[in-house]
Motif scaffolding. Structure first.
Motif, PDB file in Angstrom:
ATOM      1  N   SER A  59      43.573  32.846  33.187  1.00  0.00           N
ATOM      2  CA  SER A  59      44.146  32.718  34.699  1.00  0.00           C
ATOM      3  C   SER A  59      44.735  34.142  34.847  1.00  0.00           C
ATOM      4  O   SER A  59      44.596  34.885  36.123  1.00  0.00           O
ATOM      5  CB  SER A  59      45.077  31.829  35.004  1.00  0.00           C
ATOM      6  OG  SER A  59      45.921  31.543  34.034  1.00  0.00           O
ATOM      7  N   ASN A  60      45.546  34.568  33.834  1.00  0.00           N
ATOM      8  CA  ASN A  60      46.208  36.051  34.116  1.00  0.00           C
ATOM      9  C   ASN A  60      45.142  37.051  34.214  1.00  0.00           C
ATOM     10  O   ASN A  60      45.348  38.019  34.884  1.00  0.00           O
ATOM     11  CB  ASN A  60      47.185  36.125  32.613  1.00  0.00           C
ATOM     12  CG  ASN A  60      48.073  37.359  32.853  1.00  0.00           C
ATOM     13  OD1 ASN A  60      47.654  38.402  32.714  1.00  0.00           O
ATOM     14  ND2 ASN A  60      49.284  37.009  32.832  1.00  0.00           N
ATOM     15  N   LEU A  61      44.285  37.131  33.099  1.00  0.00           N
ATOM     16  CA  LEU A  61      43.278  38.075  33.262  1.00  0.00           C
ATOM     17  C   LEU A  61      42.772  38.319  34.842  1.00  0.00           C
ATOM     18  O   LEU A  61      42.193  39.181  35.298  1.00  0.00           O
ATOM     19  CB  LEU A  61      42.216  37.881  32.208  1.00  0.00           C
ATOM     20  CG  LEU A  61      42.615  38.109  30.760  1.00  0.00           C
ATOM     21  CD1 LEU A  61      41.509  37.395  29.877  1.00  0.00           C
ATOM     22  CD2 LEU A  61      43.092  39.359  30.484  1.00  0.00           C
ATOM     23  N   ALA A  62      42.229  36.899  35.245  1.00  0.00           N
ATOM     24  CA  ALA A  62      41.457  36.812  36.605  1.00  0.00           C
ATOM     25  C   ALA A  62      42.482  37.395  37.626  1.00  0.00           C
ATOM     26  O   ALA A  62      41.806  38.160  38.630  1.00  0.00           O
ATOM     27  CB  ALA A  62      41.153  35.393  36.817  1.00  0.00           C
ATOM     28  N   ILE A  63      43.761  37.201  37.528  1.00  0.00           N
ATOM     29  CA  ILE A  63      44.541  37.599  38.619  1.00  0.00           C
ATOM     30  C   ILE A  63      44.693  39.365  38.465  1.00  0.00           C
ATOM     31  O   ILE A  63      44.442  39.975  39.559  1.00  0.00           O
ATOM     32  CB  ILE A  63      46.052  37.360  38.558  1.00  0.00           C
ATOM     33  CG1 ILE A  63      46.349  35.705  38.962  1.00  0.00           C
ATOM     34  CG2 ILE A  63      47.151  38.141  39.476  1.00  0.00           C
ATOM     35  CD1 ILE A  63      47.699  35.149  38.374  1.00  0.00           C
ATOM     36  N   ASN A  64      44.608  39.686  37.342  1.00  0.00           N
ATOM     37  CA  ASN A  64      44.926  41.290  37.327  1.00  0.00           C
ATOM     38  C   ASN A  64      43.214  41.760  37.709  1.00  0.00           C
ATOM     39  O   ASN A  64      43.208  42.776  38.441  1.00  0.00           O
ATOM     40  CB  ASN A  64      44.826  41.490  35.733  1.00  0.00           C
ATOM     41  CG  ASN A  64      46.380  41.794  35.605  1.00  0.00           C
ATOM     42  OD1 ASN A  64      47.254  42.210  36.037  1.00  0.00           O
ATOM     43  ND2 ASN A  64      46.694  40.813  34.576  1.00  0.00           N
TER      44      ASN A  64
ATOM     45  N   VAL B 236      45.569  38.119  46.545  1.00  0.00           N
ATOM     46  CA  VAL B 236      45.746  37.025  45.571  1.00  0.00           C
ATOM     47  C   VAL B 236      47.022  36.337  45.851  1.00  0.00           C
ATOM     48  O   VAL B 236      47.914  36.699  45.949  1.00  0.00           O
ATOM     49  CB  VAL B 236      45.687  37.561  43.999  1.00  0.00           C
ATOM     50  CG1 VAL B 236      45.894  36.214  43.295  1.00  0.00           C
ATOM     51  CG2 VAL B 236      44.283  38.099  43.958  1.00  0.00           C
ATOM     52  N   VAL B 237      46.909  34.947  46.020  1.00  0.00           N
ATOM     53  CA  VAL B 237      48.221  34.046  45.844  1.00  0.00           C
ATOM     54  C   VAL B 237      47.831  33.087  44.537  1.00  0.00           C
ATOM     55  O   VAL B 237      46.861  32.948  44.002  1.00  0.00           O
ATOM     56  CB  VAL B 237      48.535  33.327  47.123  1.00  0.00           C
ATOM     57  CG1 VAL B 237      48.690  34.156  48.028  1.00  0.00           C
ATOM     58  CG2 VAL B 237      47.204  32.650  47.496  1.00  0.00           C
ATOM     59  N   ALA B 238      48.907  32.782  43.856  1.00  0.00           N
ATOM     60  CA  ALA B 238      48.786  31.914  42.710  1.00  0.00           C
ATOM     61  C   ALA B 238      49.840  30.859  42.527  1.00  0.00           C
ATOM     62  O   ALA B 238      51.033  30.973  43.139  1.00  0.00           O
ATOM     63  CB  ALA B 238      49.063  32.909  41.650  1.00  0.00           C
TER      64      ALA B 238
ATOM     65  N   GLY C  76      56.996  33.538  38.185  1.00  0.00           N
ATOM     66  CA  GLY C  76      57.176  34.887  37.389  1.00  0.00           C
ATOM     67  C   GLY C  76      56.069  35.759  38.213  1.00  0.00           C
ATOM     68  O   GLY C  76      55.796  35.320  39.658  1.00  0.00           O
ATOM     69  N   GLN C  77      55.587  36.933  37.899  1.00  0.00           N
ATOM     70  CA  GLN C  77      54.868  37.861  38.454  1.00  0.00           C
ATOM     71  C   GLN C  77      53.591  38.171  37.527  1.00  0.00           C
ATOM     72  O   GLN C  77      54.105  38.681  36.392  1.00  0.00           O
ATOM     73  CB  GLN C  77      55.707  38.922  39.051  1.00  0.00           C
ATOM     74  CG  GLN C  77      54.856  39.748  40.109  1.00  0.00           C
ATOM     75  CD  GLN C  77      55.717  40.762  40.732  1.00  0.00           C
ATOM     76  OE1 GLN C  77      56.331  41.498  40.070  1.00  0.00           O
ATOM     77  NE2 GLN C  77      55.607  40.699  42.085  1.00  0.00           N
ATOM     78  N   VAL C  78      52.571  38.340  37.980  1.00  0.00           N
ATOM     79  CA  VAL C  78      51.248  38.860  37.191  1.00  0.00           C
ATOM     80  C   VAL C  78      50.791  39.950  38.054  1.00  0.00           C
ATOM     81  O   VAL C  78      50.364  39.653  39.259  1.00  0.00           O
ATOM     82  CB  VAL C  78      50.131  37.922  36.849  1.00  0.00           C
ATOM     83  CG1 VAL C  78      49.097  38.524  36.366  1.00  0.00           C
ATOM     84  CG2 VAL C  78      50.881  36.755  36.079  1.00  0.00           C
ATOM     85  N   SER C  79      50.865  41.319  37.638  1.00  0.00           N
ATOM     86  CA  SER C  79      50.519  42.485  38.465  1.00  0.00           C
ATOM     87  C   SER C  79      51.227  42.396  39.472  1.00  0.00           C
ATOM     88  O   SER C  79      52.595  42.365  39.365  1.00  0.00           O
ATOM     89  CB  SER C  79      48.794  42.298  38.876  1.00  0.00           C
ATOM     90  OG  SER C  79      48.427  43.549  39.573  1.00  0.00           O
ATOM     91  N   ASP C  80      50.969  42.528  40.805  1.00  0.00           N
ATOM     92  CA  ASP C  80      51.895  42.433  42.002  1.00  0.00           C
ATOM     93  C   ASP C  80      51.897  41.059  42.732  1.00  0.00           C
ATOM     94  O   ASP C  80      52.259  40.746  43.727  1.00  0.00           O
ATOM     95  CB  ASP C  80      51.595  43.399  43.034  1.00  0.00           C
ATOM     96  CG  ASP C  80      49.943  43.466  43.399  1.00  0.00           C
ATOM     97  OD1 ASP C  80      49.380  42.612  42.881  1.00  0.00           O
ATOM     98  OD2 ASP C  80      49.830  44.072  44.668  1.00  0.00           O
ATOM     99  N   VAL C  81      51.780  40.200  41.880  1.00  0.00           N
ATOM    100  CA  VAL C  81      51.375  38.740  42.588  1.00  0.00           C
ATOM    101  C   VAL C  81      52.341  37.888  42.093  1.00  0.00           C
ATOM    102  O   VAL C  81      52.585  37.673  40.745  1.00  0.00           O
ATOM    103  CB  VAL C  81      49.814  38.070  42.207  1.00  0.00           C
ATOM    104  CG1 VAL C  81      49.907  36.591  42.742  1.00  0.00           C
ATOM    105  CG2 VAL C  81      48.743  39.111  42.727  1.00  0.00           C
ATOM    106  N   ASP C  82      53.092  37.185  42.876  1.00  0.00           N
ATOM    107  CA  ASP C  82      54.096  36.047  42.618  1.00  0.00           C
ATOM    108  C   ASP C  82      53.236  34.781  42.279  1.00  0.00           C
ATOM    109  O   ASP C  82      52.534  34.342  43.037  1.00  0.00           O
ATOM    110  CB  ASP C  82      55.085  35.965  43.488  1.00  0.00           C
ATOM    111  CG  ASP C  82      55.978  37.187  43.857  1.00  0.00           C
ATOM    112  OD1 ASP C  82      56.475  37.681  42.879  1.00  0.00           O
ATOM    113  OD2 ASP C  82      56.643  37.232  45.149  1.00  0.00           O
ATOM    114  N   ILE C  83      53.851  34.180  41.089  1.00  0.00           N
ATOM    115  CA  ILE C  83      53.260  32.833  40.845  1.00  0.00           C
ATOM    116  C   ILE C  83      54.286  31.924  41.351  1.00  0.00           C
ATOM    117  O   ILE C  83      55.565  31.706  41.223  1.00  0.00           O
ATOM    118  CB  ILE C  83      53.239  32.655  39.189  1.00  0.00           C
ATOM    119  CG1 ILE C  83      52.090  33.485  38.684  1.00  0.00           C
ATOM    120  CG2 ILE C  83      52.741  31.274  38.992  1.00  0.00           C
ATOM    121  CD1 ILE C  83      51.914  33.346  37.078  1.00  0.00           C
ATOM    122  N   ASP C  84      53.812  31.119  42.339  1.00  0.00           N
ATOM    123  CA  ASP C  84      54.510  30.008  43.161  1.00  0.00           C
ATOM    124  C   ASP C  84      54.489  28.847  42.546  1.00  0.00           C
ATOM    125  O   ASP C  84      53.524  28.507  41.583  1.00  0.00           O
ATOM    126  CB  ASP C  84      53.736  29.820  44.506  1.00  0.00           C
ATOM    127  CG  ASP C  84      54.041  31.196  45.419  1.00  0.00           C
ATOM    128  OD1 ASP C  84      55.112  31.543  45.520  1.00  0.00           O
ATOM    129  OD2 ASP C  84      53.036  31.333  46.029  1.00  0.00           O
TER     130      ASP C  84
END
Length: 120
Positions: A18-23, A32-34, A40-48
């Motif tokens: 899932s982390n690789l997919a966000i990137n 992307v929303v997550a 936390g945050q992956v790349s520039d995406v906040d994990i809600d």
């Protein structure tokens, strides 16, 4: 910008798919929303960590095993995505039928492969 995608089952751990997919989605310029258990945050995406009423979702890509998906059926259907991607390990015939009943397309595929082969 590309297809707005919701990653369900997002992880902060760099080795998780899932982390690789966000990137990879961000590298391909998709919005992307997550949603995940830990904020936390992956790349520039906040994990809600709350189920937010996202607008304009094109694709939901799942990274939850079938046993955990049932809690999210109504939520995902309510977002009215154009499609849901069932990544390896998330295959769920019960959910396929619910999506069919609501005229939502689904694919049993790997988001990473779809992106790598320009089929996303």
């Amino acid at each position: 910008m590309g297809k707005k995608t919701l990653v369900v089952g997002a992880s902060l751990k760099a080795g998780r798919y899932s982390n690789l997919a966000i990137n990879k989605l961000r590298n391909h310029e998709h919005e992307v929303v997550a949603f995940g258990i830990k904020p936390g945050q992956v790349s520039d995406v906040d994990i809600d960590t709350e189920l937010l009423p996202y607008e304009g979702i094109d694709t939901v890509t799942l990274y939850l095993n079938p046993r955990r998906q049932s809690a999210y059926y109504d939520y995902i259907i309510g977002l009215k995505p154009k499609r849901v991607i069932f990544n390896p390990g998330t295959e769920n015939p019960e959910f396929y039928q619910l999506l069919k009943d609501h005229n939502i397309a689904f694919e049993v595929a790997c988001t990473l492969v779809l992106l790598s082969t320009n089929q996303y």
